[in-house]
Design an enzyme around this catalytic site. Structure first.
Site: not given
Ligand SMILES: NC(=O)c1ccc[n+]([C@@H]2O[C@H](COP(=O)([O-])OP(=O)(O)OC[C@H]3O[C@@H](n4cnc5c(N)ncnc54)[C@H](O)[C@@H]3O)[C@@H](O)[C@H]2O)c1
Length: 324
Positions: A127-129, A152, A156
Site C-alpha cells: 500500500t502507499d500508506e 497498520y 505493511k
Molecule cells: N483496500 C485498499 O484500499 C488497499 C489499498 C492498497 C493496498 N491494499 C492491500 O491489499 C490487500 C487486500 O486488501 P483488502 O482491502 O482486500 O482487504 P480485506 O480486509 O477486504 O480482505 C482481507 C482478506 O484477508 C483474509 N485474512 C486476514 N487475515 C488472514 C490470515 N491470517 N490468514 C489468511 N487470510 C487472512 C481475510 O479473511 C480477508 O478475506 C491487503 O494486503 C491491503 O494491505 C488495500
C-alpha cells in the site's frame, strides 16, 4: 500458470480472482483465506464451481495451511504466490495492533519461506500508506523512504522490508506493488466509500473524520487488479511498482459527491472526532508501471463512483448481513 493467492475472500483479492478467471481462463488458482470478519465466501459466489478455482480455509501464519492450499493446485505446485491477505483497517490497528503484526508481518514471512522452498515468485500486495504522509505538494515514488505512521502501515512496511530481504539475501524472485486507496464492488462496509453509500441507502448520515481535509488518491479495484496481473507476469524481480490513478480527493469532497449522486443534500454529512495520527495526504507517482509495464487505469471517478453506488444499491443482500 498455477497461482497460490491469499486473502481472496476479501475485497481486492475477490476482484482479482474474478479478473484472472475471466482473462486467463487456463490458469489455476488456490485461495488460502482464514475467513476473518473481512473474509466472505459470498464475494466469490458463482466462482466456487469453476474447476480452475480452489479454496482452503487457513491462516497464512500456518506453514501446514500454506502447503495444503498449494496441494489443491495441479501437481501441488504453484508457479507464484500473490499475497493479498492482511488485516487491513487502520482504525482496528489503532485499537488492536497485535493481530496486524501476526498476520501482516509473520504471515508474510511464512509465505516468503514457502516461496523460497518452491523457488517461485512472491508478489506482495502492499500500500502507499507505507510511505507515510505528504504535505500539500509532491508524490510518492518507489524511492520515497518508508515512514509509516499507523500500526497498520507499519506492519505493511515491515512486510515489504522482509520481501526486500528475501530478494537480497536468498535471491527470491519478488515483486512489490504499492497501491493507493481502492473502491469498487465487495468492499467491506467499514471503509469510507461503502460505509457512506450503505449509510445513505439506510437514510443515515456519513461520518467524516475531523474537518474532512485529508486527501487520498483513489483507484477502482479493477484497475488495481490489472496492475497486479501485469506486475505478476512482466514485473522485474526485486522491483517495486506504485499503482495509482492521479485521482486525489479530500474526504469531504467525496462525501459531497456521494450525497449528490444519491440525491441527498449536505445535511447528511456529519463531522466526527478525527482518527489518531491521521495522515494528511497520499498521492502516488505511477510513472514506473505506466512506462515500464504499459499500465493505465480504465476508470475515472466520473465513471467508477456512480457504478459503485449502483452496485451497492443492487446488492443489499450482500452487505446487509455484514452490518451490525
Ligand atoms: N483496500 C485498499 O484500499 C488497499 C489499498 C492498497 C493496498 N491494499 C492491500 O491489499 C490487500 C487486500 O486488501 P483488502 O482491502 O482486500 O482487504 P480485506 O480486509 O477486504 O480482505 C482481507 C482478506 O484477508 C483474509 N485474512 C486476514 N487475515 C488472514 C490470515 N491470517 N490468514 C489468511 N487470510 C487472512 C481475510 O479473511 C480477508 O478475506 C491487503 O494486503 C491491503 O494491505 C488495500
Amino acid at each position: 500458470m498455477n497461482i497460490l493467492v491469499t486473502g481472496c475472500c476479501g475485497f481486492i483479492g475477490a476482484n482479482f480472482v474474478r479478473l484472472v478467471l475471466k482473462e486467463r481462463p487456463d490458469w489455476h488458482i488456490s485461495n488460502l483465506d482464514l475467513l476473518t470478519y473481512a473474509g466472505n465466501r459470498e464475494n466469490l459466489r458463482g466462482v466456487e464451481n469453476n474447476q480452475h478455482y480452489k479454496f482452503f480455509q487457513g491462516n497464512i501464519t500456518d506453514e501446514n495451511a500454506v502447503q495444503k492450499a498449494a496441494d489443491l493446485l495441479p501437481n501441488g505446485k504453484p508457479d507464484a504466490i500473490v499475497h493479498f491477505a492482511a488485516e487491513s483497517h487502520v482504525d482496528n490497528s489503532i485499537k488492536n495492533p497485535g493481530v496486524f503484526v501476526r498476520t501482516n508481518v509473520e504471515g508474510t514471512m511464512t509465505l516468503l519461506k514457502f516461496a523460497q522452498e518452491q523457488k517461485i515468485r512472491h508478489l506482495q500486495v502492499s500500500t502507499d500508506e507505507v510511505y507515510g504522509s505528504l504535505g500539500e505538494t509532491g508524490f510518492f515514488t518507489e524511492d520515497t523512504p518508508l515512514a509509516p505512521n499507523s500500526p497498520y502501515s507499519a506492519s505493511k512496511a515491515s512486510a515489504d522490508l522482509l520481501v526486500r530481504a528475501w530478494h537480497e539475501t536468498y535471491k527470491l524472485d519478488t515483486v512489490i506493488t504499492r497501491c493507493s486507496n481502492n473502491y469498487g464492488p465487495y468492499q467491506f462496509p467499514e471503509k469510507l466509500i461503502p460505509l457512506a453509500v450503505t449509510n445513505l441507502i439506510r437514510d443515515k448520515k456519513i461520518p467524516v473524520y475531523g474537518k474532512g481535509l485529508n486527501i487520498r488518491d483513489w483507484l477502482h479495484t479493477e484497475d488495481h487488479c490489472r496492475g497486479i496481473l501485469l506486475a505478476l507476469e512482466k514485473g522485474v524481480a526485486g522491483r517495486v511498482y506504485n499503482i495509482g490513478g492521479n485521482n486525489e480527493w479530500k474526504n469531504i469532497d467525496i462525501a459531497r459527491e456521494l450525497v449528490k449522486i444519491m440525491g441527498f443534500d449536505e445535511s447528511k454529512i456529519e463531522f466526527v472526532t478525527d482518527r489518531l495520527g491521521h495522515d494528511l495526504r497520499y498521492a502516488i507517482d505511477a510513472t514506473r508501471i505506466r512506462t515500464e509495464l504499459g499500465w493505465s487505469p480504465k476508470y475515472t471517478f466520473a465513471t467508477g463512483l456512480p457504478e459503485t453506488v449502483k452496485w451497492y444499491k443492487e446488492n443489499e443482500v450482500w452487505w446487509k448481513p455484514l452490518i451490525k
